[in-house]
Design a protein around this motif. Sequence first.
Motif, PDB file in Angstrom:
ATOM      1  N   GLY A 156      14.728   9.172  -2.634  1.00 20.29           N
ATOM      2  CA  GLY A 156      13.687   8.664  -1.906  1.00 20.29           C
ATOM      3  C   GLY A 156      12.767   7.435  -2.533  1.00 20.29           C
ATOM      4  O   GLY A 156      12.973   6.668  -2.300  1.00 20.29           O
ATOM      5  N   ASN A 157      11.691   7.932  -3.350  1.00 22.92           N
ATOM      6  CA  ASN A 157      10.958   7.292  -4.063  1.00 22.92           C
ATOM      7  C   ASN A 157      11.345   6.178  -4.667  1.00 22.92           C
ATOM      8  O   ASN A 157      10.850   4.799  -4.456  1.00 22.92           O
ATOM      9  CB  ASN A 157      10.114   8.053  -4.952  1.00 22.92           C
ATOM     10  CG  ASN A 157       8.926   8.529  -4.416  1.00 22.92           C
ATOM     11  OD1 ASN A 157       8.296   8.090  -3.503  1.00 22.92           O
ATOM     12  ND2 ASN A 157       8.569   9.928  -4.853  1.00 22.92           N
ATOM     13  N   GLU A 163      12.224   5.621   3.347  1.00 23.63           N
ATOM     14  CA  GLU A 163      10.790   6.056   2.986  1.00 23.63           C
ATOM     15  C   GLU A 163       9.815   5.334   4.170  1.00 23.63           C
ATOM     16  O   GLU A 163       9.062   6.050   4.474  1.00 23.63           O
ATOM     17  CB  GLU A 163      10.308   5.391   1.545  1.00 23.63           C
ATOM     18  CG  GLU A 163      11.007   6.186   0.398  1.00 23.63           C
ATOM     19  CD  GLU A 163      10.527   7.310   0.285  1.00 23.63           C
ATOM     20  OE1 GLU A 163       9.363   7.759   0.126  1.00 23.63           O
ATOM     21  OE2 GLU A 163      11.257   8.538   0.791  1.00 23.63           O
TER      22      GLU A 163
END
Lengths: 218, 218
Positions: free
Chosen positions: A74-75, A100
């Motif tokens: 994700g990040n 995201e």
Amino acid sequence: KKNYAVLGLGRFGESVVRTLTEFHQDVLAVDIDEERVNALMDVATQTLIADTQEEAVLKGLNIDTFDFVIIGIGNNMEASIMTTLLVKELGAKWVIAKAETAAHGRVLDRVGADQVIFPERDIGRNMVRKLLSNHILSFIDLSPDYTLAEIEITDSNFANQNLLELNLRQKFDLNVIAIHHGKMVNITPKPTDMVHLNDILTVVGPVDRVQELDDAIK
Amino acid sequence: KKNYAVLGLGRFGESVVRTLTEFHQDVLAVDIDEERVNALMDVATQTLIADTQEEAVLKGLNIDTFDFVIIGIGNNMEASIMTTLLVKELGAKWVIAKAETAAHGRVLDRVGADQVIFPERDIGRNMVRKLLSNHILSFIDLSPDYTLAEIEITDSNFANQNLLELNLRQKFDLNVIAIHHGKMVNITPKPTDMVHLNDILTVVGPVDRVQELDDAIK
Ligand SMILES: Nc1ncnc2c1ncn2[C@@H]1O[C@H](COP(=O)(O)OP(=O)(O)OP(=O)(O)O)[C@@H](O)[C@H]1O
Ligand SMILES: Nc1ncnc2c1ncn2[C@@H]1O[C@H](COP(=O)(O)OP(=O)(O)OP(=O)(O)O)[C@@H](O)[C@H]1O
């Protein structure tokens, strides 16, 4: 039986691994973080601590042999994009990647993701559909327009008749694929099979027609 | 008709507002950020720019008159928790709140949320169920004797006739739940629908009868 690889074990990736395992599927779980991999060691069929941005790693995994590759990184947007690109270049059949942001999603599209997931947006929609349904106990969307749903027959107008009399096909364009009567499931229901009050019907058909049936039941 | 209030218009809250509107529901959309509120001005039934942590604001909204209050305040955990607490104290009937982390979710439970949503975790689960929906009946209490199978019709004796003529129900006790013709899938097949050579039928029925059909096809 299909096999699955999950790259990136955040909340999304972990949930995917646990659910696949719950349904007895074979799943390889990969993450760069040792703790996250260890947490799933007794859950996934196979685990690996590795950086999925490295082509050598992906080749070593024979990433092209998996039916589905799910990218839950994700990040770290760069790692997510790079992993998706490499995985598709190496021949992965079907890649699902978590985005995201909307822009991140568009990049994932461009680098070859077959499907992009937007957790907040998608769950918001699912939640509303559940809120709005009265007798639908569960549903699985088979496509953007068709769904499989379990509907409880709490209305005597729909009970104590057989499927031919109920005629959901004509009235709602719905195919009844199972009748649940208490603990029993009739999976090849015949037109002469009865539907009793509080039975649960498993139906397949257009999303809006399922909703229509749901609304028609008191 | 029920009414809905959505406090916090991030990706989750916005998706809830848009989906509710799509299904013709009355929804009030509130956010502290003017831009986010303006973006939904022509979508929601009513909008308001306000800080939902302020009791006076919530009282002024008659928050207890809504059937559902959905709290989509994410990043600001404090605001999310405070809003949930106040909304329940002021008599909101049913509060659904989005959680950032498992611990955040436990706090929301404690301050009265009736339902807590975990987007990544919940969507991971939903996504897997959708992926597995070709094994649809693994979600129904499947008796060990029944199965779902995809059978390619490579035998002209089984092709170029409709389902009524094919009569798999009588001959094999099988329910045809889909006909795949090239890229198209017919998920509510009628008795009059044609089966063409090389079409794939999704059938459900007793394991041994599925095998029988498989053997019967040259
Ligand atoms: N290059 C990489 N190779 C393998 N795994 C990676 C790589 N980069 C990040 N990850 C892993 O991806 C996982 C998910 O990323 P992260 O937790 O940052 O995102 P997230 O969006 O918060 O996830 P989620 O929302 O699913 O909880 C993490 O466990 C992280 O270790
Ligand atoms: N006190 C408050 N009153 C009203 N709205 C608020 C308040 N605090 C935050 N918000 C709003 O909540 C919305 C969602 O929060 P934010 O975008 O920070 O979280 P998020 O978790 O990223 O959301 P999402 O994941 O749904 O996109 C924002 O639009 C923000 O302006």
